[in-house]
Design an enzyme around this catalytic site. Structure first.
Site, PDB file in Angstrom:
ATOM      1  N   GLU A 205      61.237  55.458  25.763  1.00  0.00           N
ATOM      2  CA  GLU A 205      61.811  55.918  27.021  1.00  0.00           C
ATOM      3  C   GLU A 205      60.848  56.862  27.736  1.00  0.00           C
ATOM      4  O   GLU A 205      61.177  57.994  28.104  1.00  0.00           O
ATOM      5  CB  GLU A 205      63.180  56.570  26.798  1.00  0.00           C
ATOM      6  N   GLU A 206      59.631  56.355  27.950  1.00  0.00           N
ATOM      7  CA  GLU A 206      58.560  57.120  28.594  1.00  0.00           C
ATOM      8  C   GLU A 206      57.875  56.264  29.648  1.00  0.00           C
ATOM      9  O   GLU A 206      57.914  55.037  29.585  1.00  0.00           O
ATOM     10  CB  GLU A 206      57.510  57.548  27.562  1.00  0.00           C
ATOM     11  N   ILE A 263      55.732  51.303  31.117  1.00  0.00           N
ATOM     12  CA  ILE A 263      57.121  51.717  30.927  1.00  0.00           C
ATOM     13  C   ILE A 263      57.559  51.354  29.506  1.00  0.00           C
ATOM     14  O   ILE A 263      57.582  50.182  29.129  1.00  0.00           O
ATOM     15  CB  ILE A 263      58.039  51.046  31.960  1.00  0.00           C
ATOM     16  N   GLU A 264      57.867  52.375  28.737  1.00  0.00           N
ATOM     17  CA  GLU A 264      58.284  52.204  27.339  1.00  0.00           C
ATOM     18  C   GLU A 264      59.813  52.197  27.278  1.00  0.00           C
ATOM     19  O   GLU A 264      60.453  53.231  27.476  1.00  0.00           O
ATOM     20  CB  GLU A 264      57.729  53.334  26.475  1.00  0.00           C
ATOM     21  N   ILE A 265      60.384  51.028  27.028  1.00  0.00           N
ATOM     22  CA  ILE A 265      61.842  50.910  27.012  1.00  0.00           C
ATOM     23  C   ILE A 265      62.421  51.393  25.679  1.00  0.00           C
ATOM     24  O   ILE A 265      61.734  51.425  24.667  1.00  0.00           O
ATOM     25  CB  ILE A 265      62.292  49.459  27.266  1.00  0.00           C
TER      26      ILE A 265
END
Length: 300
Positions: A205-206, A263-265
């Site tokens: 989340e990053e 985008i890190e999900i």
């Protein structure tokens, strides 16, 4: 008509091929292209939505275990196609802007993670690269043991490559763009001169959004990064004064001189695929990302 894409499953390369064909048959606004081939000859599929001269690109599954990003992007493709047909403002937007999706950059690696080493003739070599293990859940690399997101020609020579040989993760390869998957995406980006790029990865989340940016370029990119952080709820990451380099986002920012976002999900789950139980939350957080970047093209 029912939905074509089911993102809440182990989303395989074969499913990507099938869904791409079905979607392009159903929606006239969607076109398919093959931008290259993997080491083992799998097509690198790109899907184009819209007809505008301004262009953005979203890609996923640079890393094999991060295949849920493919499901997310395919869900986005279908959702946006439906909105194009049913929402006047979306149709008008996508007459000015085209959204390109490359949902699975690393199809060989994804297949290895999902279906196991027995699918490959070089199984003994792959097990050797995997430190003797037949469990490939943590594999990030392509089928030759090269980390595709360390392949791009920006500060590649300065990457601290302690691996120095084919491995499940982190090996940067013998030279930049040695791997056909990375070279294909690189050539694709050069050809289309995208205004914005979002590269989907997992997990944490990053959002990584800057690589040695400063001055006006920093301020410009930060505005869009803030928008993406607000809608996703993901935190913006400062990579520090000496980031490692070699990533697609790093290269795009520094060479193409346009904003790009990694985008890190999903909440951080460690070196394994993100469990499907997180998908509903991931979709809610990310479904507007492509539309936000498409609209941003109209004002720059």
């Amino acid at each position: 008509m029912g939905d074509i894409v089911n993102p809440k499953q182990v989303y395989r390369y074969k499913q990507l091929v099938k869904d791409s064909e079905l979607l392009t048959r159903r929606y006239e606004c969607l076109k398919k292209a093959v931008i290259g081939y993997s080491v083992q000859g799998r097509e690198l599929i790109a899907l184009k939505l819209g007809s505008g001269k301004r262009k953005i690109m979203l890609n996923g599954a640079h890393h094999a275990r991060e295949w849920l990003t493919t499901a997310l992007l395919m869900n986005m493709v279908e959702d946006y196609c439906e909105r194009y047909e049913n929402e006047k403002n979306v149709k008008i937007l996508l007459q000015d802007v085209s959204i390109w999706f490359v949902p699975m950059v690393n199809p060989d690696g994804v297949t290895l993670v999902q279906d196991g080493v027995e699918q490959f003739e070089e199984s003994d070599l792959l097990i050797q690269m995997n430190n003797g293990s037949e469990v490939f859940d943590g594999w990030k690399a392509n089928i030759r043991g090269v980390d595709l997101n360390r392949q791009y020609p920006i500060d590649w020579e300065n990457i601290d490559d302690q691996i120095q040989k084919p491995a499940p993760a982190m090996f940067k390869g013998p030279k930049p763009l040695s791997e056909p998957e990375a070279k294909s995406l690189y050539d694709f980006a050069l050809k289309h001169k995208f205004s914005f790029v979002a590269c989907y990865h997992s997990s944490g989340e990053e959002i990584f959004w800057q690589y040695k940016l400063s001055g006006k370029e920093y301020v410009y990119a930060k505005g869009f990064a803030d928008q993406l952080s607000t809608i996703t709820g993901y935190r913006l990451v400062d990579p520090g004064p000496d980031p490692s380099g070699g990533g697609f986002t790093d290269w795009f920012i520094m060479v193409q001189k346009r904003p790009a976002f990694t985008i890190e999900i999903a909440p951080y789950v460690g070196p394994v695929p993100v469990p499907l139980k997180h998908y509903n939350k991931i979709w809610t957080e990310n479904k507007e990302v492509g539309m936000i970047l498409a609209r941003a093209c109209l004002y720059n």
